[in-house]
Design an enzyme around this catalytic site. Sequence first.
Site, PDB file in Angstrom:
ATOM      1  N   TYR A 131       0.846  -1.194   0.000  1.00 40.02           N
ATOM      2  CA  TYR A 131       0.000   0.000   0.000  1.00 40.02           C
ATOM      3  C   TYR A 131       0.880   1.243   0.000  1.00 40.02           C
ATOM      4  O   TYR A 131       1.390   1.659   1.028  1.00 40.02           O
ATOM      5  CB  TYR A 131      -0.887  -0.040   1.239  1.00 40.02           C
ATOM      6  CG  TYR A 131      -2.034   0.936   1.271  1.00 40.02           C
ATOM      7  CD1 TYR A 131      -2.311   1.793   0.212  1.00 40.02           C
ATOM      8  CD2 TYR A 131      -2.873   0.994   2.375  1.00 40.02           C
ATOM      9  CE1 TYR A 131      -3.375   2.671   0.252  1.00 40.02           C
ATOM     10  CE2 TYR A 131      -3.943   1.874   2.435  1.00 40.02           C
ATOM     11  CZ  TYR A 131      -4.187   2.710   1.374  1.00 40.02           C
ATOM     12  OH  TYR A 131      -5.245   3.582   1.431  1.00 40.02           O
ATOM     13  N   LYS A 159      -0.166  -1.125  -4.821  1.00 37.06           N
ATOM     14  CA  LYS A 159      -1.193  -0.092  -4.946  1.00 37.06           C
ATOM     15  C   LYS A 159      -0.494   1.259  -4.961  1.00 37.06           C
ATOM     16  O   LYS A 159      -0.039   1.749  -3.939  1.00 37.06           O
ATOM     17  CB  LYS A 159      -2.169  -0.185  -3.768  1.00 37.06           C
ATOM     18  CG  LYS A 159      -3.305   0.812  -3.761  1.00 37.06           C
ATOM     19  CD  LYS A 159      -4.161   0.560  -2.509  1.00 37.06           C
ATOM     20  CE  LYS A 159      -5.400   1.450  -2.477  1.00 37.06           C
ATOM     21  NZ  LYS A 159      -5.086   2.865  -2.191  1.00 37.06           N
TER      22      LYS A 159
END
Length: 297
Positions: A131, A159
């Site tokens: 992330y 991501k």
Amino acid sequence: MFNGLSAFPLTPMHESGVDEQAFAHLVENLVAAGVSSIGALGSTGSYAYLSRTERQRVAQLAVEIAGDIPVMVSIGALRTRDVLLLAEDAQKSGVKALLLPPVSYQKLTDDDVYSLYETVSSNISVPLCVYDNPGTTHFEFNDELHGRIAHLPNVRSIKIPGVPHAPDEAKARVDRLRAVIPGHVTIGVSGDAFAATGLNAGCEVWYSVIAGLFPITAKAITDAALAGDAAEASRLSERLQPLWSLFREFGGSYRVIATAAELRQFTTMPSLPLPLRTISGEGRKKIAKVIDELGLT
């Protein structure tokens, strides 16, 4: 798992706990829309404001309601010890993947972050998504670090924040990252205003905030881009410029989406953990006008 549209729903709450009924309704809406995966407890899911017990319960609810749609949950926490405990809880709940942001109070170094992912990736049995969200973690990855982490066991997706607006610059950015990561690791775009550009540039998945509330709208953009219709994906995204403008005006998507959820009666007020509040006054009227005029679904 790490392709298509990954919808990140709000975790509605009040000071006595999570509004489980409202959360269940949001997840049911995602199932009905046929999203590719569900990302519970992301930043929009307020993971940082929930206790370990609350996070485990939200993960359980998401898995139970999602059925065949895979669920990924965030395990971000300040200490590696707590990340590992959250990972254990999530896996027991039946999630199909874990999302790990490098959360910190003190500024982290590249070595700190690599050590975090090295430890976690070797102690889990489900895939891991990296992330990269400097807006909330205040840590900025570089491609060299992404490349090192992407070669760790169980890492399957990254991501990334929004890509450059210009299509050629967006493709160059995705290509640079692609050159340093293994082929089995996908690249997912976040920053909803940049999603169509990112998908058109080669990202395999959109990790989407608006899909958590308006999955049909987001799915139309995703389907067009992944079908190779870049012009249609861009057109559909451009139509949402009033929404993207609201995100910029109010400092991001979090409060806007929570306010929209209240306005559409997906949740009751309050829906955010204090001291955070949804938008009131003229700002709230502006949000109501935009979501109605755009016909978001």
